[in-house]
Design an enzyme around this catalytic site. Structure first.
Site, short mmCIF file in Angstrom:
data_model
loop_
_atom_site.label_atom_id
_atom_site.label_comp_id
_atom_site.label_asym_id
_atom_site.label_seq_id
_atom_site.Cartn_x
_atom_site.Cartn_y
_atom_site.Cartn_z
N ARG A 241 55.41 37.14 61.13
CA ARG A 241 55.95 38.03 60.12
C ARG A 241 54.80 38.78 59.47
O ARG A 241 53.72 38.20 59.26
CB ARG A 241 56.72 37.25 59.04
CG ARG A 241 58.13 36.83 59.44
CD ARG A 241 59.06 38.03 59.60
NE ARG A 241 60.40 37.66 59.98
CZ ARG A 241 60.84 37.61 61.25
NH1 ARG A 241 60.03 37.90 62.25
NH2 ARG A 241 62.09 37.30 61.50
N GLU A 270 57.54 46.71 57.14
CA GLU A 270 57.96 47.49 58.30
C GLU A 270 59.34 48.10 58.06
O GLU A 270 60.13 47.51 57.31
CB GLU A 270 57.95 46.60 59.57
CG GLU A 270 58.94 45.46 59.56
CD GLU A 270 58.78 44.52 60.78
OE1 GLU A 270 57.65 44.09 61.07
OE2 GLU A 270 59.82 44.26 61.42
N HIS A 288 57.84 45.58 66.54
CA HIS A 288 58.61 44.33 66.46
C HIS A 288 59.44 44.11 67.73
O HIS A 288 60.66 44.02 67.69
CB HIS A 288 59.51 44.35 65.21
CG HIS A 288 59.89 42.97 64.73
ND1 HIS A 288 60.11 42.67 63.42
CD2 HIS A 288 60.10 41.81 65.40
CE1 HIS A 288 60.45 41.40 63.28
NE2 HIS A 288 60.45 40.85 64.49
C1 DGY Z 1 63.38 36.84 64.85
O1 DGY Z 1 64.38 36.48 65.47
O2 DGY Z 1 63.09 36.34 63.77
C2 DGY Z 1 62.50 37.85 65.47
O3 DGY Z 1 61.54 38.32 64.61
C3 DGY Z 1 63.30 38.99 66.07
O4 DGY Z 1 62.53 39.45 67.13
#
Ligand code: DGY
Length: 322
Positions: A241, A270, A288
């Site tokens: 993250r 983002e 992402h």
């Molecule tokens: C999630 O599922 O948390 C991911 O970041 C999506 O790709």
């Protein structure tokens, strides 16, 4: 009467069809993020809300009263975008989609490692711009990946999958930092060493790959002093993250040459990306994409549907967080 369900963004078509068969489903046909007011209305009008990782479900979007929602089935494994305390307060069950995106996210971590160390983005930009002068022994020299040391921060499913790829695909040594002790069979097979502090991992690793959850507990875990603790030739990889890294400190460290580069799939705030990052050749930036394959996105949707069906059938919910 079939439960009323709202899906905040478009999902793979096969999963949307399944949802329509089973529930009275409202889709967001325009696929634009719902506003806070629309989210608040969703909690008043629907028995189930199906958000995803880009919806910010802070306490403010849960209405004070008349909450009709009984379950939030998140499309995604990470849930730091959901105020789980607020959901709990309203008696709402929350689920996520663990397991199904492990491989693809680990693949993207490897992709970033290779791209940034071997200067793939930079090379492609040069070639597309018609500026490749041709092969010569000193052209665009990168850093070798095979045989180097990977430092994993957060040895959960995705951390382990990345370590496996690094170890068995690239002959890398693996060291890692994890809050609790991890010494299962898989760790033994990878011959990974758990170090007692994050700083020790940062000091040993040629590649530091982040796999811990986002949210308050890990906010800016990688700050200026931890970036300074990394080797000068090391690379930072983030598929976890954006808020795990202090982005301004990272930009400073890159500008000062304190680390060699970064491969980033996630960003704090983002889809806004700090301008300086876009101009750095030693940074690889992806939008992402960790879970973005046909197979995985369908599997994520199916997993959310399984959670939802179990909830409304009154069975134990497989991926219950709250
Ligand atoms: C999630 O599922 O948390 C991911 O970041 C999506 O790709």
């Amino acid at each position: 009467m079939r439960p009323r369900v709202i899906v905040t963004r478009r999902w793979p078509a096969t999963v949307e069809q399944l949802l329509s068969q089973r529930f009275d489903t409202t889709f967001n046909r325009h696929d634009t993020p719902l506003t806070s007011n629309e989210l608040r209305a969703a909690f008043r009008d629907f028995e189930a809300v199906l958000p995803t990782v880009s919806d910010h479900l802070s306490a403010a979007v849960f209405p004070e009263a008349k909450v009709r929602t009984k379950v939030i089935a998140n499309f995604g494994v990470g849930f730091s975008h959901i105020d789980t305390d607020a959901a709990r307060k309203h008696g709402i069950v929350v689920t996520n989609t663990p397991g199904v995106l492990t491989d693809c996210t680990a693949d993207i971590a490897m992709c970033l490692m290779l791209s940034v160390a071997r200067r793939a983005g930079e090379g492609e930009r040069q070639l597309r711009a018609g500026e490749w002068p041709g092969w010569c022994p000193t052209h665009m020299i990168g850093s070798k990946v095979s045989g180097k040391t990977l430092g994993v921060v957060g040895m959960g499913r995705i951390g382990k999958a990345t370590a496996r790829r690094a170890r068995f695909g690239f002959g890398m040594d693996v060291v890692f930092y994890n809050r609790s002790k991890v010494d299962d069979e898989e760790i033994v097979a990878i011959e990974a060493r758990q170090l007692s502090s994050l700083e020790e991992v940062l000091a040993e690793a040629d590649f530091v790959s982040l796999h811990c959850p986002g949210g308050a507990e890990n906010r800016q875990l990688i700050n200026a002093s931890r970036l300074a603790a990394m080797k000068r030739g090391a690379f930072l990889i983030n598929t976890a993250r954006g808020d795990v890294v202090d982005q301004n400190a990272l930009i400073d460290a890159l500008m000062r040459g304190e680390i060699a580069g970064a491969g980033l799939d996630v960003f704090d705030g983002e889809p806004q990306i700090p301008e300086p990052l876009k101009h750095m050749e030693n940074v690889v930036l992806l939008p992402h994409l960790g879970s973005a394959t046909k197979e995985t996105r369908v599997a994520m949707g199916m997993r959310a549907v399984e959670n939802l069906v179990a909830f409304f059938d009154g069975r134990p919910v497989p991926d219950r967080i709250v």
